[in-house]
Design an enzyme around this catalytic site. Structure first.
Site, PDB file in Angstrom:
ATOM      1  N   GLY A   1       0.826  -1.205   0.000  1.00 22.97           N
ATOM      2  CA  GLY A   1       0.000   0.000   0.000  1.00 22.97           C
ATOM      3  C   GLY A   1       0.852   1.244   0.000  1.00 22.97           C
ATOM      4  O   GLY A   1       0.520   2.246   0.651  1.00 22.97           O
ATOM      5  N   GLY A   2       1.948   1.219  -0.754  1.00 24.92           N
ATOM      6  CA  GLY A   2       2.969   2.262  -0.705  1.00 24.92           C
ATOM      7  C   GLY A   2       2.714   3.474  -1.563  1.00 24.92           C
ATOM      8  O   GLY A   2       3.673   4.205  -1.872  1.00 24.92           O
TER       9      GLY A   2
ATOM     10  N   ASP B   1       0.559  -1.543  -4.678  1.00 21.77           N
ATOM     11  CA  ASP B   1      -0.654  -0.771  -4.405  1.00 21.77           C
ATOM     12  C   ASP B   1      -1.684  -1.115  -5.480  1.00 21.77           C
ATOM     13  O   ASP B   1      -1.392  -1.861  -6.430  1.00 21.77           O
ATOM     14  CB  ASP B   1      -0.389   0.738  -4.371  1.00 21.77           C
ATOM     15  CG  ASP B   1      -1.311   1.453  -3.380  1.00 21.77           C
ATOM     16  OD1 ASP B   1      -2.524   1.163  -3.390  1.00 21.77           O
ATOM     17  OD2 ASP B   1      -0.827   2.286  -2.595  1.00 21.77           O
TER      18      ASP B   1
ATOM     19  N   ASP C   1      -3.653  -5.905  -4.293  1.00 26.69           N
ATOM     20  CA  ASP C   1      -4.655  -5.550  -3.289  1.00 26.69           C
ATOM     21  C   ASP C   1      -4.288  -6.276  -2.004  1.00 26.69           C
ATOM     22  O   ASP C   1      -4.194  -7.504  -1.974  1.00 26.69           O
ATOM     23  CB  ASP C   1      -6.043  -5.970  -3.757  1.00 26.69           C
ATOM     24  CG  ASP C   1      -7.155  -5.465  -2.858  1.00 26.69           C
ATOM     25  OD1 ASP C   1      -6.906  -5.276  -1.652  1.00 26.69           O
ATOM     26  OD2 ASP C   1      -8.285  -5.275  -3.353  1.00 26.69           O
ATOM     27  N   PHE C   2      -4.069  -5.542  -0.920  1.00 26.40           N
ATOM     28  CA  PHE C   2      -3.611  -6.203   0.305  1.00 26.40           C
ATOM     29  C   PHE C   2      -4.682  -7.070   0.964  1.00 26.40           C
ATOM     30  O   PHE C   2      -4.420  -7.746   1.952  1.00 26.40           O
ATOM     31  CB  PHE C   2      -3.009  -5.231   1.309  1.00 26.40           C
ATOM     32  CG  PHE C   2      -3.797  -3.970   1.592  1.00 26.40           C
ATOM     33  CD1 PHE C   2      -5.145  -4.005   1.920  1.00 26.40           C
ATOM     34  CD2 PHE C   2      -3.168  -2.736   1.561  1.00 26.40           C
ATOM     35  CE1 PHE C   2      -5.846  -2.858   2.209  1.00 26.40           C
ATOM     36  CE2 PHE C   2      -3.857  -1.561   1.852  1.00 26.40           C
ATOM     37  CZ  PHE C   2      -5.201  -1.627   2.177  1.00 26.40           C
TER      38      PHE C   2
ATOM     39  N   HIS D   1      -4.122   2.206  10.076  1.00 28.48           N
ATOM     40  CA  HIS D   1      -4.966   3.160  10.805  1.00 28.48           C
ATOM     41  C   HIS D   1      -6.197   3.568   9.998  1.00 28.48           C
ATOM     42  O   HIS D   1      -7.127   4.153  10.551  1.00 28.48           O
ATOM     43  CB  HIS D   1      -4.166   4.394  11.254  1.00 28.48           C
ATOM     44  CG  HIS D   1      -3.748   5.329  10.155  1.00 28.48           C
ATOM     45  ND1 HIS D   1      -3.075   6.499  10.401  1.00 28.48           N
ATOM     46  CD2 HIS D   1      -3.882   5.288   8.800  1.00 28.48           C
ATOM     47  CE1 HIS D   1      -2.825   7.136   9.281  1.00 28.48           C
ATOM     48  NE2 HIS D   1      -3.306   6.415   8.293  1.00 28.48           N
TER      49      HIS D   1
END
Length: 420
Positions: A258-259, A283, A304-305, A324
């Site tokens: 997700g960088g 990402d 996709d994580f 978060h």
């Protein structure tokens, strides 16, 4: 549900609104500020942050509640509006090009093609709030702040974040009332979605409004001047990662999950150009396709994580300010996919996130928590919350939490427990 209203029998007298917040504290605060000035140390930023907190406390002590209120709803909201206008019309770029000399409103308006009277009103307010230096009627000299607005990392935050999502903050009370004043943890039902009548998440919403690049610029630079996770003062990369890392031709050293468009990996490569193994940026296609310039040493990977992690056995998996954004049950999925790809006894998971202290939380940390609350129905987590999420729920082991300092993301170093 009825909303309480003031009555003649309310215990708070109207006169309190016109009295300073805590005028008796002013002498001690001034003494603390004077001491803080003497304690400033160029080798660390912590004394300066402490001094800034004391200065804020001094203002609060002198201001009346009425002044505090109008500062919020007149002054600060007006500044955000005026600054965003300046970003969009090119005011800050033009003023930076003109240099440090005094600049007249009429000249600026003519070059920008905007109404001089409109620009006059906006610049007058920015000056009244202390962000310009007034040298004459309708004539201002730039400050470090207004010059910094020329930087995409600073100025673009006003469009890519504040103006694009501000309705979520201003309408949050209505969203909360509709939810019975409960703490929402449903990522598919957020204050942002309610305010803008959309089912899009924050990133998709901002992108579709035409401000995706502005948001990327902000994300790439909001922490300018703060220590990075790979700084020796935060996390000892050489000792904890590079030492004993595989050096084979197919070895993967670091996967940034997700960088975004690669800000963190580029910084890491500049800091550690000879780290062994591949650097992989992951990402969604929407983000990968927005990349304009990226060092070719960094491998781009659409991923996709929430799906299986395709890179197995990397030295480290890194995830920055991403968990978060999501409630625990979705973080469970993300962490499970990473854990399944890790090599026991070798791979590490590095979570670069704020750890909210139990007391004396810094305003940057709590401010970011408010953003998570309104934009994602998520949160900044305390140490206890991180241990619950990572160890009890995900079954990983927290080796150590490496602090980044007040208001700065820590590095939560995780491994697969030996018994597994």
């Amino acid at each position: 549900m009825s909303i309480p209203t003031a009555t003649p029998n309310s215990p708070v007298d109207n006169s309190i609104a016109s009295r300073p917040g805590n005028i008796g504290a002013v002498p001690s605060l001034l003494a603390e500020i004077q001491q803080g000035i003497q304690d400033l140390d160029t080798s660390t930023d912590e004394p300066r942050k402490d001094l800034l907190v004391r200065c804020r406390a001094l203002v609060q002590a002198i201001e009346t509640p009425r002044e505090n209120m109008v500062d919020h709803i007149w002054g600060q909201m007006g500044v955000i509006s005026a600054v965003a206008f300046g970003v969009d019309c090119g005011l800050w770029v033009l003023m930076a090009q003109n240099g440090d000399q005094p600049q007249k409103v009429t000249n600026l308006a003519g070059d920008l093609g905007v109404d001089p009277e409109l620009l006059r009103r906006l610049m007058r307010h920015i000056c009244a709030m202390g962000l310009f230096i007034e040298v004459g009627e309708d004539e201002y000299r730039p400050t470090n702040y207004t010059k910094a607005l020329r930087l995409p990392q600073i100025g673009h935050g006003y469009l890519g974040l504040a103006s694009s999502t501000g309705g979520a903050t201003l309408k949050f009370h209505e969203f909360s009332r509709q939810k019975g004043w409960e703490n929402s943890t449903n990522q598919q039902d957020t204050a942002l979605m309610s305010a803008y009548h959309t089912d899009k998440d924050m990133f998709t919403w901002v992108h579709d409004q035409g401000y995706g690049q502005h948001l990327n610029d902000y994300l790439g630079g909001y922490n300018l001047g703060r220590p990075r996770w790979m700084d020796p003062s935060v996390y000892p990369v050489q000792e904890r990662l590079i030492k004993d890392a595989d050096t084979g031709p197919d070895a993967v050293f670091l996967v940034d999950i997700g960088g975004n468009v690669g800000h963190d990996l580029e910084r890491f490569h500049r800091r550690h150009p000879h780290a062994p193994g591949k650097l992989i940026l992951q990402d969604l296609p929407m983000m990968i396709h927005q990349i304009r310039d990226l060092d070719p040493v960094i491998v781009r990977m659409e991923c996709d994580f929430y799906d299986e992690q395709p890179v197995k056995g990397a030295r480290a998996y890194y995830i920055h300010s991403t968990l978060h954004n999501w409630p625990d049950h979705l973080c469970d999925v993300i962490l499970a996919n990473i854990k399944a790809a890790m090599r026991p006894g070798y791979s590490k998971l590095l979570i670069n996130e704020n750890v909210v202290p139990a007391t004396n939380a810094h305003w940057e940390t709590t401010g970011l928590d408010m953003m998570m609350l309104t934009l994602f129905s998520s949160m900044q987590r305390t140490s206890a919350m991180w241990y619950d999420l990572i160890e009890k729920r995900a079954g990983l082991k927290i080796v150590k939490i490496w602090s980044g300092g007040k208001g700065v993301e820590s590095v939560i170093e995780c491994e697969i427990p030996w018994e597994e």
